[in-house]
Design a protein around this motif. Structure first.
Motif, PDB file in Angstrom:
ATOM      1  N   UNK A 181       0.822  -1.202   0.000  1.00  0.00           N
ATOM      2  CA  UNK A 181       0.000   0.000   0.000  1.00  0.00           C
ATOM      3  C   UNK A 181       0.861   1.260   0.000  1.00  0.00           C
ATOM      4  N   UNK A 182       1.903   1.267   0.822  1.00  0.00           N
ATOM      5  CA  UNK A 182       2.777   2.437   0.881  1.00  0.00           C
ATOM      6  C   UNK A 182       3.412   2.707  -0.471  1.00  0.00           C
ATOM      7  N   UNK A 183       3.842   1.651  -1.139  1.00  0.00           N
ATOM      8  CA  UNK A 183       4.500   1.814  -2.446  1.00  0.00           C
ATOM      9  C   UNK A 183       3.518   2.349  -3.482  1.00  0.00           C
ATOM     10  N   UNK A 184       2.300   1.812  -3.482  1.00  0.00           N
ATOM     11  CA  UNK A 184       1.316   2.229  -4.485  1.00  0.00           C
ATOM     12  C   UNK A 184       0.854   3.654  -4.238  1.00  0.00           C
ATOM     13  N   UNK A 185       0.635   4.022  -2.986  1.00  0.00           N
ATOM     14  CA  UNK A 185       0.226   5.394  -2.695  1.00  0.00           C
ATOM     15  C   UNK A 185       1.296   6.391  -3.122  1.00  0.00           C
ATOM     16  N   UNK A 186       2.561   6.029  -2.904  1.00  0.00           N
ATOM     17  CA  UNK A 186       3.647   6.901  -3.360  1.00  0.00           C
ATOM     18  C   UNK A 186       3.652   6.997  -4.880  1.00  0.00           C
ATOM     19  N   UNK A 187       3.430   5.851  -5.536  1.00  0.00           N
ATOM     20  CA  UNK A 187       3.455   5.836  -7.007  1.00  0.00           C
ATOM     21  C   UNK A 187       2.317   6.657  -7.589  1.00  0.00           C
ATOM     22  N   UNK A 188       1.138   6.581  -6.979  1.00  0.00           N
ATOM     23  CA  UNK A 188       0.013   7.351  -7.502  1.00  0.00           C
ATOM     24  C   UNK A 188       0.212   8.846  -7.286  1.00  0.00           C
ATOM     25  N   UNK A 189       0.825   9.204  -6.162  1.00  0.00           N
ATOM     26  CA  UNK A 189       1.054  10.629  -5.897  1.00  0.00           C
ATOM     27  C   UNK A 189       2.133  11.197  -6.809  1.00  0.00           C
ATOM     28  N   UNK A 190       3.059  10.316  -7.227  1.00  0.00           N
ATOM     29  CA  UNK A 190       4.167  10.773  -8.080  1.00  0.00           C
ATOM     30  C   UNK A 190       3.852  10.658  -9.567  1.00  0.00           C
ATOM     31  N   UNK A 191       2.777   9.952  -9.899  1.00  0.00           N
ATOM     32  CA  UNK A 191       2.465   9.692 -11.303  1.00  0.00           C
ATOM     33  C   UNK A 191       1.859  10.918 -11.971  1.00  0.00           C
ATOM     34  N   UNK A 192       2.308  11.163 -13.188  1.00  0.00           N
ATOM     35  CA  UNK A 192       1.768  12.281 -13.965  1.00  0.00           C
ATOM     36  C   UNK A 192       0.633  11.820 -14.871  1.00  0.00           C
ATOM     37  N   UNK A 193       0.374  10.523 -14.898  1.00  0.00           N
ATOM     38  CA  UNK A 193      -0.661   9.984 -15.783  1.00  0.00           C
ATOM     39  C   UNK A 193      -1.746   9.306 -14.962  1.00  0.00           C
ATOM     40  N   UNK A 194      -2.931   9.238 -15.530  1.00  0.00           N
ATOM     41  CA  UNK A 194      -4.034   8.503 -14.943  1.00  0.00           C
ATOM     42  C   UNK A 194      -4.712   7.715 -16.052  1.00  0.00           C
ATOM     43  N   UNK A 195      -5.063   6.483 -15.809  1.00  0.00           N
ATOM     44  CA  UNK A 195      -4.841   5.762 -14.560  1.00  0.00           C
ATOM     45  C   UNK A 195      -3.414   5.237 -14.443  1.00  0.00           C
ATOM     46  N   UNK A 196      -3.011   4.964 -13.204  1.00  0.00           N
ATOM     47  CA  UNK A 196      -1.733   4.299 -12.960  1.00  0.00           C
ATOM     48  C   UNK A 196      -1.931   2.816 -13.230  1.00  0.00           C
ATOM     49  N   UNK A 197      -1.107   2.244 -14.087  1.00  0.00           N
ATOM     50  CA  UNK A 197      -1.177   0.805 -14.379  1.00  0.00           C
ATOM     51  C   UNK A 197      -0.190   0.080 -13.467  1.00  0.00           C
ATOM     52  N   UNK A 198      -0.740  -0.789 -12.607  1.00  0.00           N
ATOM     53  CA  UNK A 198       0.031  -1.499 -11.593  1.00  0.00           C
ATOM     54  C   UNK A 198      -0.044  -2.998 -11.831  1.00  0.00           C
ATOM     55  N   UNK A 205     -10.470   7.201  -1.606  1.00  0.00           N
ATOM     56  CA  UNK A 205     -11.295   7.835  -2.659  1.00  0.00           C
ATOM     57  C   UNK A 205     -10.745   7.626  -4.056  1.00  0.00           C
ATOM     58  N   UNK A 206     -10.080   6.480  -4.279  1.00  0.00           N
ATOM     59  CA  UNK A 206      -9.574   6.155  -5.604  1.00  0.00           C
ATOM     60  C   UNK A 206     -10.486   5.151  -6.298  1.00  0.00           C
ATOM     61  N   UNK A 207     -10.609   5.285  -7.606  1.00  0.00           N
ATOM     62  CA  UNK A 207     -11.361   4.330  -8.410  1.00  0.00           C
ATOM     63  C   UNK A 207     -10.376   3.307  -8.969  1.00  0.00           C
ATOM     64  N   UNK A 208     -10.635   2.032  -8.693  1.00  0.00           N
ATOM     65  CA  UNK A 208      -9.680   0.974  -9.035  1.00  0.00           C
ATOM     66  C   UNK A 208     -10.371  -0.114  -9.849  1.00  0.00           C
ATOM     67  N   UNK A 209      -9.727  -0.561 -10.909  1.00  0.00           N
ATOM     68  CA  UNK A 209     -10.172  -1.717 -11.688  1.00  0.00           C
ATOM     69  C   UNK A 209      -9.183  -2.851 -11.450  1.00  0.00           C
ATOM     70  N   UNK A 210      -9.684  -3.983 -10.990  1.00  0.00           N
ATOM     71  CA  UNK A 210      -8.844  -5.151 -10.700  1.00  0.00           C
ATOM     72  C   UNK A 210      -9.117  -6.254 -11.705  1.00  0.00           C
ATOM     73  N   UNK A 211      -8.057  -6.724 -12.341  1.00  0.00           N
ATOM     74  CA  UNK A 211      -8.151  -7.839 -13.290  1.00  0.00           C
ATOM     75  C   UNK A 211      -7.106  -8.878 -12.913  1.00  0.00           C
ATOM     76  N   UNK A 212      -7.505 -10.137 -12.896  1.00  0.00           N
ATOM     77  CA  UNK A 212      -6.548 -11.225 -12.744  1.00  0.00           C
ATOM     78  C   UNK A 212      -6.175 -11.739 -14.125  1.00  0.00           C
ATOM     79  N   UNK A 213      -4.911 -12.097 -14.302  1.00  0.00           N
ATOM     80  CA  UNK A 213      -4.508 -12.707 -15.569  1.00  0.00           C
ATOM     81  C   UNK A 213      -5.323 -13.968 -15.828  1.00  0.00           C
ATOM     82  N   UNK A 214      -5.750 -14.646 -14.749  1.00  0.00           N
ATOM     83  CA  UNK A 214      -6.588 -15.834 -14.891  1.00  0.00           C
ATOM     84  C   UNK A 214      -7.911 -15.513 -15.572  1.00  0.00           C
TER      85      UNK A 214
END
Length: 299
Positions: free
Chosen positions: A8-25, A50-59
């Motif tokens: 969570x800490x890594x993703x929150x930092x990445x979203x705050x530092x990202x200049x693009x939306x959505x962030x692809x993780x 308050x983030x909108x997230x789309x979750x996909x499994x490779x499966x």
């Protein structure tokens, strides 16, 4: 420590530092390592911010059952394509289309689903519009793709041969995988992995769950059998007993081991001059047999 905290800490930092939306993780880890559970927890946490997230499994982008059967019948001698799992058993064009639609963000997107319990554990795709359909309503803040071989890249023919005679021979001895796969089978998977690269190129940040080496000197991959068996038992306990028996799980995991050995370092190496765009923005979380965090490192 739970893997959720550093993730969570890594993703929150990445979203705050990202200049693009959505962030692809992207999130990668062995079967049973807790990817799906961890992904669900991460989605909850991000939505609480308050983030909108789309979750996909490779499966979820496996070929439908009829396609998996056709693949196996077309390559009867290839042990790696006798069921779902390996690269080559996914509908890559569908995956690319869904990801592109989420990136574009101009209309709602129904996310694909795959029911692993159908056909005696062989699984089948859930038809579009079926009950329980999940529809993402862009614009999204984060698009999360999780899977066991997310970020795996092909290797050169020379590297494949070197690993066949080196790392693979060693794992065959440690995990008792005699005659489990032919070199031609690995070559076929290596070739189709090239088709996955356009999907990987969409991702900004990568997180990898990695089993730590056991103290006994066994292969780190030995824990995958334990984790995947636990996962199957849990699923069957909640769906009326539908799924694979223990022998089926063993055979199922056997098909995955070559993927880790031949392509598992793809997230850090890429393919030739083609390096992953997530390098320098990614995180590796090492976990023990009980899935507790023992170390983290950036890459």
């Amino acid at each position: 420590m739970s893997a959720l905290k550093p993730l969570l800490a890594h993703v929150l930092h990445a979203t705050s530092a990202s200049a693009t939306r959505p962030l692809f993780l992207a999130l990668q880890g062995p079967q049973g390592s807790g990817k799906s559970y961890l992904s669900a927890l991460l989605v909850e946490e991000l939505r609480s911010h308050s983030m909108k997230v789309a979750l996909i499994s490779l499966d979820d982008i496996y070929l439908p059952h009829v396609g998996l059967v056709a693949l196996a019948e077309a390559h009867p001698e290839n042990a790696l394509w006798r069921g779902r799992g390996q690269p080559g058993t996914h509908d890559v064009p569908m995956g690319l289309r869904v990801l592109a639609e989420l990136q574009e963000g101009s209309a709602p997107v129904e996310l694909p689903r795959f029911d692993k319990s159908l056909f005696g554990g062989e699984g089948d795709r859930v038809p579009a519009g079926a009950p329980g359909a999940v529809v993402a309503a862009p614009p999204m803040d984060v698009v999360l793709l999780e899977g066991w071989c997310v970020g795996f890249y092909p290797v050169t023919s020379a590297e494949l041969d070197a690993r066949w005679n080196g790392a693979w021979a060693e794992e065959c001895q440690r995990l008792e995988l005699r005659d489990a796969v032919r070199r031609e089978d690995v070559r076929a998977v290596n070739e189709v992995l090239k088709n996955y690269i356009p999907m990987w190129e969409l991702f900004d940040v990568f997180v990898q769950l990695q089993p730590s080496p056991p103290a006994s000197g066994q292969s780190p991959l030995s824990v995958v059998y334990k984790w995947r068996l636990e996962q199957e038992h849990h699923m069957k306990a909640h769906n009326g007993g539908r799924g694979m028996d223990d022998a089926g799980v063993k055979a199922f995991v056997d098909r995955y081991i070559p993927g880790y050995v031949f392509f598992g370092d793809g997230p850090t190496k890429g393919f030739g001059e083609q390096k992953p765009r997530w390098l320098g923005k990614s995180l590796r979380i090492c976990v023990d047999e009980e899935r507790a965090v023992v170390a983290t490192e950036n890459f």
